[in-house]
Design a protein around this motif. Structure first.
Motif, PDB file in Angstrom:
ATOM      1  N   LEU A   1       0.828  -1.206   0.000  1.00 19.27           N
ATOM      2  CA  LEU A   1       0.000   0.000   0.000  1.00 19.27           C
ATOM      3  C   LEU A   1       0.864   1.258   0.000  1.00 19.27           C
TER       4      LEU A   1
ATOM      5  N   GLN B   1      -0.808   5.809   4.758  1.00 20.76           N
ATOM      6  CA  GLN B   1      -1.194   4.396   4.803  1.00 20.76           C
ATOM      7  C   GLN B   1      -0.723   3.730   6.083  1.00 20.76           C
TER       8      GLN B   1
ATOM      9  N   TYR C   1     -10.350  -2.773   3.003  1.00 23.19           N
ATOM     10  CA  TYR C   1      -9.445  -2.288   4.042  1.00 23.19           C
ATOM     11  C   TYR C   1     -10.132  -2.091   5.390  1.00 23.19           C
TER      12      TYR C   1
END
Length: 423
Positions: free
Chosen positions: A64, A80, A364
């Motif tokens: 990510l 992230q 996520y």
């Protein structure tokens, strides 16, 4: 340590910190509780980090971060880390502390009770137009909650995940039948909550849960026949729940979004377009598919890692259901039967979650990784009690997962093309 993880679960699900009268306090309660649980776990000597998920999830975080850098935003790597990092901590701690049967059952009970509270909030919304959180109905007809559950689809996702747990708990007698009645009531609240969300993805997930349950008990043919009958009956309903059709505007929009996701993947095959950038490249519309979302935003590297992480959970629960250890005595046989019942429950919860997630962008969300942690925790505990249970090692599957990822991409692309033609 376990007490703080239970408190963390309550805060994630009930979310009092998001109520209007609390949200201005300014104290980050959720991260603090998680950090305390992690610090209590850190010096523990009973750590078992050998499962593939403990490599895959941090690797997914790294992917990510690299995806953001590859798309020209170096600062996005830190974003992230701060947004996805807490999910890794929660997964790490919960998967380590919930290895005993009683703790797995305790977490399940907590999830069901919290989910039932949210369903009751929805019933209050329908009755009064507004719930105790100050939140009203979505689209004037669909129940919703606060925080991460302010979308009716997310509520449906939670209820679907919790329903098999309620059914497992209701099978345990005691207290003159009051315990069974209590969990049956909880399951009924969840079913009604699913209806009140008017989430078609949740309804399809409900069919999938019962389909997998019937498949395990009566075989695949019976499951497919009953599933087809149930789907046909739902499509005849004169409500939004019955509008399951590729040509219906909402469904057609989803298919278009999936195709756009493939176009993004083809343009950026290695690291994708960057996490959180799908809507920016698709007229402010999300992917409406957790698999397509990862593929488009993180590319083939991230998708392969994420898919392997997801699949190991299914494989582990299936391994427990297939395993036949040598047992000595009735007590051990009863204990093993309970372990298998828990594995079946978690398999059904995963089947429901990912069926719904196939029609939602929930790659996520913390809920996914809490469920994955409970799955891994149960598998770790069972393997500690029965060492003959197969052990999974990522080094043995390094060639498997790229092939599985490629096959799933091709299959999903063919499905999208068929839906585009039929719509």
């Amino acid at each position: 340590m376990f007490l703080f993880m239970q408190l963390y679960l309550v805060l994630v699900l009930i979310r009092p910190q998001d109520y209007p009268e609390w949200e201005n306090i300014g104290i980050p309660v959720l991260p603090i509780v998680l950090l305390i649980a992690f610090l209590f776990w850190l010096p523990s000597r009973n750590k078992d980090l050998s499962a593939p998920q403990f490599i895959l999830l941090p690797a997914f975080l790294v992917t990510l971060m690299l995806s953001q850098v590859a798309n020209g935003w170096t600062g996005g790597a830190l974003v992230q880390l701060s947004t996805f990092g807490p999910g890794i901590l929660a997964f790490l701690v919960l998967s380590q502390v919930a290895t005993e049967q009683k703790r797995v059952i305790s977490v399940m009970a907590l999830i069901v009770v919290c989910s039932a509270v949210l369903s009751f909030h929805g019933i209050q919304q329908v009755a009064n137009g507004i719930g105790w959180t100050g939140v009203g109905l979505s689209q004037e007809t669909r129940i919703q909650y606060v925080g991460i559950f302010n979308d009716p689809n997310d509520l449906g996702l939670l209820f679907i995940m919790a329903l098999p747990m309620a059914m497992f708990l209701s099978a345990r007698g005691g207290l003159l039948g009051l315990r069974r009645l209590f969990w049956w009531s909880g399951g009924g609240l969840l079913m009604y909550g699913i209806y009140l969300t008017s989430s078609r993805g949740a309804l399809l997930a409900l069919i999938a849960v019962f389909g997998v349950w019937i498949w395990r008990r009566r075989g695949a043919l019976t499951a497919m026949l009953l599933g087809a009958v149930a789907l046909g009956g739902i499509m005849m309903l004169p409500t939004r729940m019955g509008e399951i059709d590729a040509s219906e505007s909402s469904a057609a929009g989803r298919v278009d979004a999936w195709y756009s996701g493939f176009e993004m993947f083809i343009a950026h095959p290695l690291f994708g377009i960057g996490p959180g950038n799908f809507a920016d490249n698709n007229f402010n519309l999300t992917a409406h598919n957790s698999f397509v979302l990862v593929l488009a935003e993180v590319g083939i590297f991230g998708y392969t890692i994420w898919l392997a992480f997801v699949c190991y959970g299914f494989m582990m629960m299936s391994a427990i259901l297939r395993h036949e250890p040598e047992l000595s005595g009735e007590a051990e046989a009863a204990d093993w039967q309970r372990d298998q019942s828990l594995a079946m429950t978690l398999l059904l919860a995963q089947a429901g979650f990912f069926t719904a997630a196939f029609f939602l962008s929930r790659s996520y969300v913390i809920l996914l990784y809490l469920l994955a942690a409970l799955v891994l925790g149960h598998y770790t505990g069972v393997r500690q009690r029965y060492p003959s249970l197969p052990r999974y090692e990522l080094s043995r599957d390094l060639l498997r997962w790229p092939a599985v990822a490629l096959g799933s991409i091709i299959g999903l692309y063919i499905l999208v093309k068929i839906l585009l033609v039929t719509s």
